[in-house]
Design a protein around this motif. Structure first.
Motif, mmCIF file in Angstrom:
data_model
loop_
_atom_site.group_PDB
_atom_site.id
_atom_site.type_symbol
_atom_site.label_atom_id
_atom_site.label_comp_id
_atom_site.label_asym_id
_atom_site.label_seq_id
_atom_site.Cartn_x
_atom_site.Cartn_y
_atom_site.Cartn_z
ATOM 1 N N ARG A 20 1.012 -0.979 -0.114
ATOM 2 C CA ARG A 20 0.211 0.157 0.166
ATOM 3 C C ARG A 20 0.966 1.155 -0.370
ATOM 4 O O ARG A 20 1.968 1.330 0.525
ATOM 5 C CB ARG A 20 -0.374 0.106 1.248
ATOM 6 N N GLU A 59 -5.835 4.645 7.532
ATOM 7 C CA GLU A 59 -5.869 4.210 6.263
ATOM 8 C C GLU A 59 -7.054 4.708 5.184
ATOM 9 O O GLU A 59 -8.444 4.697 6.010
ATOM 10 C CB GLU A 59 -6.283 2.612 6.099
ATOM 11 N N ARG A 63 -6.057 1.660 -1.073
ATOM 12 C CA ARG A 63 -5.794 1.772 -0.059
ATOM 13 C C ARG A 63 -3.817 2.341 0.146
ATOM 14 O O ARG A 63 -3.390 1.753 0.215
ATOM 15 C CB ARG A 63 -5.921 -0.099 0.703
#
Length: 127
Positions: free
Chosen positions: A5, A48, A55
């Protein structure tokens, strides 16, 4: 399960403002989780986000650093139409800077590259 991510580390307590900008830029975006630092003046320890299915982790660093964001790392966004590209370029570029203005650079219908006011770099593309 292994995950990859993007992680955006901000200096100063500005992550909440950046989150507000990103949620306004991408309809349907949401905060998945958010944990503040023990000292509220330090902002967000870790949040997040879900931005158009990606994400993204964001954090206000509690430690000062001699580095910040660089445009050589950016978030690349494909859009559905020119109006969306223009909207995102204006919204994300406000208070930041234009690295490449909206134009036809030969690899797509239209493209723009902006830095937002927090220093995060966005490549906006109409394939």
């Amino acid at each position: 399960m292994t995950q990859i991510r993007p992680f955006l580390m901000f200096q100063g307590a500005v992550a909440a403002d950046a989150i507000d900008l990103y949620l306004s830029a991408f309809p349907g975006g949401r905060v998945v989780t958010s944990t503040p630092h023990a000292d509220p003046a330090q902002g967000i320890m870790l949040a997040e986000l879900d931005l158009a299915g990606l994400r993204v982790l964001v954090s206000d660093s509690a430690v000062g650093h001699a580095f910040d964001f660089t445009p050589s790392s950016s978030l690349f966004v494909d859009v559905d139409d020119r109006a969306e590209l223009e909207r995102l370029a204006a919204l994300l570029g406000e208070g930041g800077g234009v690295l490449m203005p909206i134009g036809d650079y030969g690899f797509s219908q239209a493209f723009a590259w902006v830095n937002d006011r927090f220093g995060v770099s966005w490549q906006l593309n109409l394939p």
